[in-house]
Scaffold this motif. Sequence first.
Motif, short mmCIF file in Angstrom:
data_model
loop_
_atom_site.label_atom_id
_atom_site.label_comp_id
_atom_site.label_asym_id
_atom_site.label_seq_id
_atom_site.Cartn_x
_atom_site.Cartn_y
_atom_site.Cartn_z
N ARG A 191 25.77 9.47 -28.69
CA ARG A 191 26.62 8.90 -29.74
C ARG A 191 27.91 9.72 -29.84
O ARG A 191 27.88 10.94 -29.95
N ALA A 192 29.06 9.05 -29.82
CA ALA A 192 30.34 9.76 -29.73
C ALA A 192 30.51 10.78 -30.84
O ALA A 192 31.02 11.89 -30.61
N SER A 193 30.10 10.43 -32.05
CA SER A 193 30.29 11.33 -33.19
C SER A 193 29.47 12.61 -33.02
O SER A 193 29.98 13.72 -33.25
N TYR A 194 28.21 12.46 -32.60
CA TYR A 194 27.39 13.66 -32.43
C TYR A 194 27.78 14.41 -31.16
O TYR A 194 27.79 15.65 -31.15
N ALA A 195 28.12 13.70 -30.10
CA ALA A 195 28.53 14.36 -28.86
C ALA A 195 29.73 15.27 -29.13
O ALA A 195 29.83 16.37 -28.56
N ARG A 196 30.61 14.84 -30.01
CA ARG A 196 31.78 15.67 -30.35
C ARG A 196 31.34 16.94 -31.08
O ARG A 196 31.80 18.05 -30.74
N ALA A 197 30.46 16.79 -32.05
CA ALA A 197 29.96 17.97 -32.78
C ALA A 197 29.22 18.91 -31.84
O ALA A 197 29.35 20.14 -31.94
N LEU A 198 28.45 18.34 -30.92
CA LEU A 198 27.69 19.16 -29.98
C LEU A 198 28.62 19.89 -29.02
O LEU A 198 28.41 21.08 -28.72
N ASP A 199 29.66 19.22 -28.55
CA ASP A 199 30.61 19.87 -27.66
C ASP A 199 31.29 21.05 -28.34
O ASP A 199 31.55 22.09 -27.70
N GLU A 200 31.56 20.92 -29.63
CA GLU A 200 32.21 22.00 -30.36
C GLU A 200 31.29 23.21 -30.53
O GLU A 200 31.76 24.32 -30.79
N ALA A 201 29.99 22.99 -30.38
CA ALA A 201 29.02 24.09 -30.48
C ALA A 201 28.74 24.76 -29.14
O ALA A 201 28.16 25.86 -29.12
N ARG A 202 29.14 24.14 -28.05
CA ARG A 202 28.77 24.66 -26.73
C ARG A 202 29.20 26.10 -26.48
O ARG A 202 28.46 26.88 -25.86
N PRO A 203 30.39 26.53 -26.92
CA PRO A 203 30.78 27.92 -26.67
C PRO A 203 29.86 28.95 -27.33
O PRO A 203 29.93 30.14 -26.98
N TYR A 204 29.00 28.50 -28.25
CA TYR A 204 28.16 29.42 -29.00
C TYR A 204 26.68 29.29 -28.63
O TYR A 204 25.83 29.92 -29.24
N ARG A 205 26.37 28.49 -27.60
CA ARG A 205 24.97 28.24 -27.27
C ARG A 205 24.21 29.51 -26.90
O ARG A 205 23.00 29.59 -27.12
N HIS A 206 24.92 30.48 -26.36
CA HIS A 206 24.27 31.75 -25.99
C HIS A 206 23.70 32.46 -27.21
O HIS A 206 22.85 33.36 -27.07
N MET A 207 24.11 32.06 -28.40
CA MET A 207 23.65 32.70 -29.62
C MET A 207 22.32 32.13 -30.12
O MET A 207 21.70 32.71 -31.02
N PRO A 209 18.68 31.91 -30.55
CA PRO A 209 17.77 33.05 -30.31
C PRO A 209 16.77 32.85 -29.18
O PRO A 209 16.39 33.82 -28.53
N LEU A 210 16.33 31.62 -28.94
CA LEU A 210 15.32 31.38 -27.90
C LEU A 210 15.95 31.04 -26.55
O LEU A 210 15.23 30.83 -25.58
N GLY A 211 17.26 30.93 -26.52
CA GLY A 211 17.95 30.55 -25.28
C GLY A 211 18.06 29.04 -25.19
O GLY A 211 17.11 28.32 -25.49
N ALA A 212 19.22 28.56 -24.81
CA ALA A 212 19.44 27.12 -24.65
C ALA A 212 18.98 26.69 -23.26
O ALA A 212 19.52 27.16 -22.26
N PRO A 213 17.94 25.84 -23.17
CA PRO A 213 17.42 25.47 -21.86
C PRO A 213 18.39 24.61 -21.06
O PRO A 213 19.13 23.81 -21.63
N GLU A 214 18.38 24.78 -19.77
CA GLU A 214 19.23 23.99 -18.90
C GLU A 214 18.72 22.55 -18.81
O GLU A 214 17.51 22.31 -18.82
N GLY A 215 19.66 21.61 -18.78
CA GLY A 215 19.30 20.22 -18.53
C GLY A 215 18.77 19.46 -19.73
O GLY A 215 18.34 18.32 -19.59
N ARG A 216 18.74 20.09 -20.91
CA ARG A 216 18.30 19.35 -22.10
C ARG A 216 19.41 19.35 -23.14
O ARG A 216 19.17 19.27 -24.32
N ASP A 217 20.62 19.42 -22.60
CA ASP A 217 21.85 19.41 -23.38
C ASP A 217 21.86 20.46 -24.46
O ASP A 217 22.78 20.60 -25.21
#
Length: 217
Positions: A191-207, A209-217
């Motif tokens: 969904r465009a609205s959520y995809a935008r919010a998610l993209d804005e969070a991508r630079p912080y995914r390393h934060m 605590p459990l690690g952001a898994p590959e391939g599950r966005d």
Amino acid sequence: MALIMYLHPLSSYVQKAKTGFYEKGVAFETQMLDGTEPVASEFAALWPIKRFPVVKDGEELIFEATAIIEYLEARYPDTPRLIPDDPMKAVQVRMWDRFFDNYVNYPQQRLVYLSIGREPDDGEDGAKWKAAFDEAYALLDRRMAEREWVADEFSLADCAAAPSLLYADWTYPIPRNYQNLWAYRDRLLARASYARALDEARPYRHMFPLGAPEGRD
């Protein structure tokens, strides 16, 4: 005067509120809460509870993601609706909004807190929270068998569902045999609205605590 949201992009509740803004096309400014001054002190003075997101609209202060979207509905009635005018349909939307916050987001946060020591070790590896996830996932898979969105149209409830299911799967993976739930999660992330919010969070995914898994966005 533009609305101002105090936030950190990685927060699921921030993403929920942002999705509401983007669906409705309402402009806002941001104040990043990363612990740096002077914004941290400004936010603490504005909202001593210090939980975000919080939106400031002139002299109005609106806290909690659900209330923020409710405020947008009232403040901008000519924008796309996220809560139906029909009161019975609105009940369904609000009910499912609470479902995602209470029965998906809450156990997800408890498991994360257990893993990083912010919650006492229960000696059971979070078994009760994992059981809560098992029940929620099964219920949602049945619910989404013949639905595009969790209520009749894309709504407040789906704004809550998108980040809830993203982080839930990162924390306690959704079983692959729940095809209806996976299809719903995929639609939410696209969904465009959520995809935008998610993209804005991508630079912080390393934060995360459990690690952001590959391939599950």
